[in-house]
Write a protein that holds these residues in place. Structure first.
Motif, short mmCIF file in Angstrom:
data_model
loop_
_atom_site.label_atom_id
_atom_site.label_comp_id
_atom_site.label_asym_id
_atom_site.label_seq_id
_atom_site.Cartn_x
_atom_site.Cartn_y
_atom_site.Cartn_z
N MET A 163 -10.16 -4.20 -2.70
CA MET A 163 -11.32 -3.52 -2.18
C MET A 163 -10.96 -2.72 -0.93
SD MET A 163 -14.43 -3.06 -2.73
CE MET A 163 -16.10 -3.26 -2.39
N ILE A 164 -10.15 -3.33 -0.07
CA ILE A 164 -9.78 -2.63 1.17
C ILE A 164 -8.86 -1.44 0.87
CG2 ILE A 164 -7.80 -4.07 1.75
CD1 ILE A 164 -9.94 -3.34 4.53
N ALA A 165 -8.00 -1.58 -0.14
CA ALA A 165 -7.08 -0.50 -0.49
C ALA A 165 -7.85 0.73 -0.98
CB ALA A 165 -6.10 -0.97 -1.56
N GLU A 166 -8.91 0.49 -1.74
CA GLU A 166 -9.71 1.61 -2.24
C GLU A 166 -10.42 2.32 -1.09
OE1 GLU A 166 -9.79 -1.45 -3.56
OE2 GLU A 166 -9.11 -1.17 -5.63
N THR A 167 -10.90 1.55 -0.13
CA THR A 167 -11.58 2.12 1.03
C THR A 167 -10.62 2.96 1.87
OG1 THR A 167 -13.01 0.18 1.07
CG2 THR A 167 -13.00 1.57 3.03
N VAL A 168 -9.42 2.44 2.09
CA VAL A 168 -8.42 3.18 2.86
C VAL A 168 -8.04 4.47 2.15
CG1 VAL A 168 -6.02 3.11 3.68
CG2 VAL A 168 -7.52 1.15 4.05
N CYS A 169 -7.84 4.42 0.84
CA CYS A 169 -7.49 5.63 0.08
C CYS A 169 -8.60 6.65 0.13
CB CYS A 169 -7.16 5.26 -1.37
SG CYS A 169 -5.58 4.43 -1.55
N SER A 170 -9.84 6.19 0.06
CA SER A 170 -10.98 7.13 0.13
C SER A 170 -11.06 7.78 1.52
CB SER A 170 -12.28 6.40 -0.17
OG SER A 170 -12.25 5.88 -1.47
N ALA A 171 -10.81 7.01 2.57
CA ALA A 171 -10.84 7.55 3.92
C ALA A 171 -9.72 8.57 4.13
CB ALA A 171 -10.74 6.42 4.94
N PRO B 275 -4.71 10.22 -3.45
CA PRO B 275 -5.14 8.82 -3.30
C PRO B 275 -6.40 8.48 -4.09
CG PRO B 275 -4.55 9.72 -1.17
CD PRO B 275 -4.54 10.85 -2.15
N VAL B 276 -7.36 9.38 -4.13
CA VAL B 276 -8.59 9.12 -4.89
C VAL B 276 -8.28 9.02 -6.38
CG1 VAL B 276 -10.81 10.10 -5.57
CG2 VAL B 276 -10.13 10.12 -3.20
N GLY B 277 -7.39 9.88 -6.85
CA GLY B 277 -6.98 9.82 -8.25
C GLY B 277 -6.29 8.51 -8.58
N LEU B 278 -5.47 8.03 -7.67
CA LEU B 278 -4.80 6.73 -7.90
C LEU B 278 -5.79 5.58 -7.93
CD1 LEU B 278 -1.60 7.16 -5.70
CD2 LEU B 278 -1.76 7.20 -8.19
N VAL B 279 -6.80 5.65 -7.07
CA VAL B 279 -7.84 4.61 -7.08
C VAL B 279 -8.61 4.64 -8.39
CG1 VAL B 279 -10.03 3.93 -6.03
CG2 VAL B 279 -8.08 4.43 -4.59
N MET B 280 -8.96 5.83 -8.84
CA MET B 280 -9.76 5.96 -10.06
C MET B 280 -9.00 5.53 -11.31
SD MET B 280 -11.69 9.51 -9.17
CE MET B 280 -12.97 9.45 -10.41
N THR B 281 -7.69 5.69 -11.33
CA THR B 281 -6.91 5.27 -12.50
C THR B 281 -6.58 3.79 -12.48
OG1 THR B 281 -4.85 5.86 -11.40
CG2 THR B 281 -5.84 7.51 -12.83
N GLY B 282 -6.77 3.12 -11.36
CA GLY B 282 -6.50 1.69 -11.29
C GLY B 282 -5.11 1.35 -10.79
N TRP C 245 -3.76 -2.33 -9.22
CA TRP C 245 -2.61 -3.01 -9.82
C TRP C 245 -1.54 -3.27 -8.77
CZ3 TRP C 245 2.49 -1.31 -10.48
CH2 TRP C 245 3.28 -2.14 -11.28
N LEU C 246 -1.29 -2.26 -7.91
CA LEU C 246 -0.29 -2.44 -6.85
C LEU C 246 -0.72 -3.51 -5.86
CD1 LEU C 246 0.88 1.20 -6.10
CD2 LEU C 246 2.21 -0.64 -7.12
N ALA C 247 -2.00 -3.55 -5.52
CA ALA C 247 -2.49 -4.56 -4.59
C ALA C 247 -2.37 -5.95 -5.18
CB ALA C 247 -3.93 -4.26 -4.20
N ASP C 248 -2.69 -6.09 -6.46
CA ASP C 248 -2.54 -7.39 -7.11
C ASP C 248 -1.08 -7.80 -7.17
OD1 ASP C 248 -5.25 -7.53 -7.48
OD2 ASP C 248 -5.19 -6.79 -9.57
N THR C 249 -0.19 -6.85 -7.40
CA THR C 249 1.24 -7.16 -7.49
C THR C 249 1.81 -7.51 -6.13
OG1 THR C 249 1.45 -5.66 -9.36
CG2 THR C 249 3.47 -6.27 -8.27
#
Length: 144
Positions: free
Chosen positions: A1-9, A40-47, A51-55
Motif C-alpha cells: 500500500m505504501i509503495a503505491e502511494t509513493v509511486c503515485s506521489a 511509476p503509475v504504470g508499474l503500480v497499475m500492472t501489479g 509483486w516487488l514489495a511482496d518479494t
C-alpha cells in the motif's frame, strides 16, 4: 500500500515539473519528463510494484536468492577447476619444443657481432619479392 502511494506521489511531482517545463516553452523536455513520470503509475497499475514489495519482504524469496547464488558459485567454481586442470596439462605440452625426426633446427647464417646494431637480414624467397613488386607498382601508380 505504501509503495503505491509513493509511486503515485512521484508521478504527480514529475507531471508538475513537466507542466512547469512546458510553460517555459521547452516542449520536448516537458514531454520526456512526462513520459518518465508516468512509468511509476504504470508499474503500480500492472501489479509489478506489489509483486516487488511482496518479494522484498518475503524470507522465502530471500532464501531462494541465496540458493540461486550458491548454485552460481558451484557452477563457476567447477568451471574454474576444469580450466585449471585442463590448462595445466596443456601448458606442459606447449612448453616442450616440437622436434621432428630427421629435421634440423634452423640456424643463423651469420654470427651476431656485438657492435652491429642492425638486425641480420632474413633471406628473401621468390614469393616475397613478388609481393613487394606488387606493392611497389601500386605505390608508383599513385605517385608515392
Amino acid at each position: 500500500m505504501i509503495a503505491e502511494t509513493v509511486c503515485s506521489a512521484v508521478s504527480a511531482a514529475g507531471l508538475g515539473i513537466a507542466v512547469v517545463t512546458a510553460y517555459r516553452r521547452r516542449f520536448l523536455s516537458a514531454a520526456r519528463i512526462a513520459a518518465y513520470s508516468l512509468v511509476p503509475v504504470g508499474l503500480v497499475m500492472t501489479g509489478v510494484v506489489g509483486w516487488l514489495a511482496d518479494t522484498a519482504f518475503s524470507p522465502t524469496a530471500w532464501a531462494g536468492f541465496g540458493v540461486l547464488g550458491a548454485a552460481w558459485l558451484l557452477f563457476t567454481g567447477t568451471r574454474a577447476a576444469e580450466r585449471r586442470r585442463a590448462g595445466g596439462a596443456g601448458r606442459e605440452r606447449r612448453a616442450a619444443p616440437e622436434t621432428r625426426p630427421g629435421v634440423a633446427a634452423p640456424t643463423s647464417s651469420a654470427p651476431a657481432v656485438r657492435g652491429d646494431r642492425r638486425p641480420a637480414a632474413a633471406p628473401r624467397s621468390s614469393s616475397a619479392g613478388d609481393d613487394f613488386s606488387d606493392i611497389e607498382a601500386i605505390l608508383k601508380k599513385h605517385g608515392i
